[in-house]
Design a protein around this motif. Structure first.
Motif, PDB file in Angstrom:
ATOM      1  N   GLU A 119       0.878  -1.233  -0.052  1.00 35.29           N
ATOM      2  CA  GLU A 119      -0.057   0.052   0.141  1.00 35.29           C
ATOM      3  C   GLU A 119       0.778   1.335   0.091  1.00 35.29           C
ATOM      4  O   GLU A 119       0.327   2.273  -0.300  1.00 35.29           O
ATOM      5  CB  GLU A 119      -0.737  -0.148   1.163  1.00 35.29           C
ATOM      6  N   CYS A 120       2.133   1.213   0.436  1.00 30.40           N
ATOM      7  CA  CYS A 120       3.133   2.338   0.454  1.00 30.40           C
ATOM      8  C   CYS A 120       4.123   2.329  -0.952  1.00 30.40           C
ATOM      9  O   CYS A 120       4.942   3.002  -0.978  1.00 30.40           O
ATOM     10  CB  CYS A 120       3.714   2.250   1.438  1.00 30.40           C
ATOM     11  N   PRO A 137      -6.278   4.452   4.536  1.00 30.61           N
ATOM     12  CA  PRO A 137      -6.547   5.648   3.294  1.00 30.61           C
ATOM     13  C   PRO A 137      -8.324   6.187   3.474  1.00 30.61           C
ATOM     14  O   PRO A 137      -8.510   7.206   3.069  1.00 30.61           O
ATOM     15  CB  PRO A 137      -6.513   5.012   2.031  1.00 30.61           C
ATOM     16  N   LYS A 138      -9.033   5.456   4.256  1.00 33.86           N
ATOM     17  CA  LYS A 138     -10.531   5.701   4.234  1.00 33.86           C
ATOM     18  C   LYS A 138     -10.725   6.609   5.321  1.00 33.86           C
ATOM     19  O   LYS A 138     -11.713   7.103   5.632  1.00 33.86           O
ATOM     20  CB  LYS A 138     -11.260   4.663   4.675  1.00 33.86           C
ATOM     21  N   ASN A 166       2.179  11.632   1.639  1.00 37.36           N
ATOM     22  CA  ASN A 166       1.597  12.842   0.672  1.00 37.36           C
ATOM     23  C   ASN A 166       1.416  14.160   1.358  1.00 37.36           C
ATOM     24  O   ASN A 166       1.168  14.371   2.460  1.00 37.36           O
ATOM     25  CB  ASN A 166       0.254  12.178   0.302  1.00 37.36           C
ATOM     26  N   THR A 170      -2.927  12.964   3.336  1.00 32.26           N
ATOM     27  CA  THR A 170      -3.820  11.453   3.391  1.00 32.26           C
ATOM     28  C   THR A 170      -2.823  10.301   3.692  1.00 32.26           C
ATOM     29  O   THR A 170      -1.518  10.186   3.540  1.00 32.26           O
ATOM     30  CB  THR A 170      -4.458  11.478   1.903  1.00 32.26           C
ATOM     31  N   ASN A 171      -3.604   9.252   3.884  1.00 30.95           N
ATOM     32  CA  ASN A 171      -2.882   7.944   4.256  1.00 30.95           C
ATOM     33  C   ASN A 171      -2.875   7.101   3.083  1.00 30.95           C
ATOM     34  O   ASN A 171      -3.459   7.458   2.155  1.00 30.95           O
ATOM     35  CB  ASN A 171      -3.828   7.246   5.374  1.00 30.95           C
TER      36      ASN A 171
END
Length: 194
Positions: A119-120, A137-138, A166, A170-171
């Motif tokens: 995810e990264c 991210p949600k 970012n 954001t995640n």
């Protein structure tokens, strides 16, 4: 993450700042947190969080030892090299700004979920052996500008250090994996024994 003996730091134990989507820390609940200000070679003042891992050590050389007491304590490092698992909940504490760029006068904290490394992978310099991916991210909960240097604490152990993410906050975001640098940290701490 770095130990930079060439820089001289002013260590102050007080609260200031905010984390995105978090909440104010209970007074004295994070006795290992330190607020660091320093002036770079360019003469510009910088600020970041740090955490005390020994009375004279913030993962950088200190000018003096901290006076350990009920309000000032050290945070354990992951000496057993335990592996982080996706789904674990960890806490980030710091003095970073929120989306408005404001810095309230209280220490902030937020719970984040460790994510899968993939995810990264959108981050050009993400390296899973030395970094941790965290933050859903949600959710609008994250570390942000000014939180750098603060700990990612999992089960009362500092597993990561706030690094980057970012620019919009954001995640997921990236944290330095402390367990990958333990031998270097130990060697550096031993070199600065009083």
């Amino acid at each position: 993450m770095g130990i930079v003996p060439l820089l001289r730091f002013t260590m102050e134990f007080f609260s200031i700042g905010e984390i995105i989507g978090g909440h104010e820390s209970k007074p004295h609940s994070r006795p290992y947190m330190a607020f660091v200000t320093f002036i770079n070679k360019d003469g510009k003042k910088h600020r970041c969080g740090a955490f005390l891992v020994r009375e004279d050590f913030l993962l950088t050389a200190l000018e003096k030892k901290a006076e350990l007491n009920g309000a000032v304590k050290v945070l354990d490092l992951p000496w057993n090299k335990g592996r982080m698992r996706p789904g674990m909940t960890c806490t980030v504490t710091g003095w970073g700004s929120n989306h408005t760029g404001k810095y309230p006068n209280t220490l902030q904290e937020v719970d984040l979920t460790v994510r899968k490394d993939k995810e990264c992978k959108n981050f050009k310099y993400y390296n899973s052996p030395t970094q941790i991916c965290a933050g859903d991210p949600k959710e609008t909960k994250a570390s942000f500008q000014g939180d750098s240097g603060g700990p990612l604490v999992c089960g009362k152990v500092a597993q990561g250090i706030v690094s980057y993410g970012n620019p919009d906050g954001t995640n997921p975001r990236v944290y330095t994996r402390i367990s990958s640098f333990l031998s270097w940290i130990k060697k550096t701490m031993n070199a600065h024994e009083y």
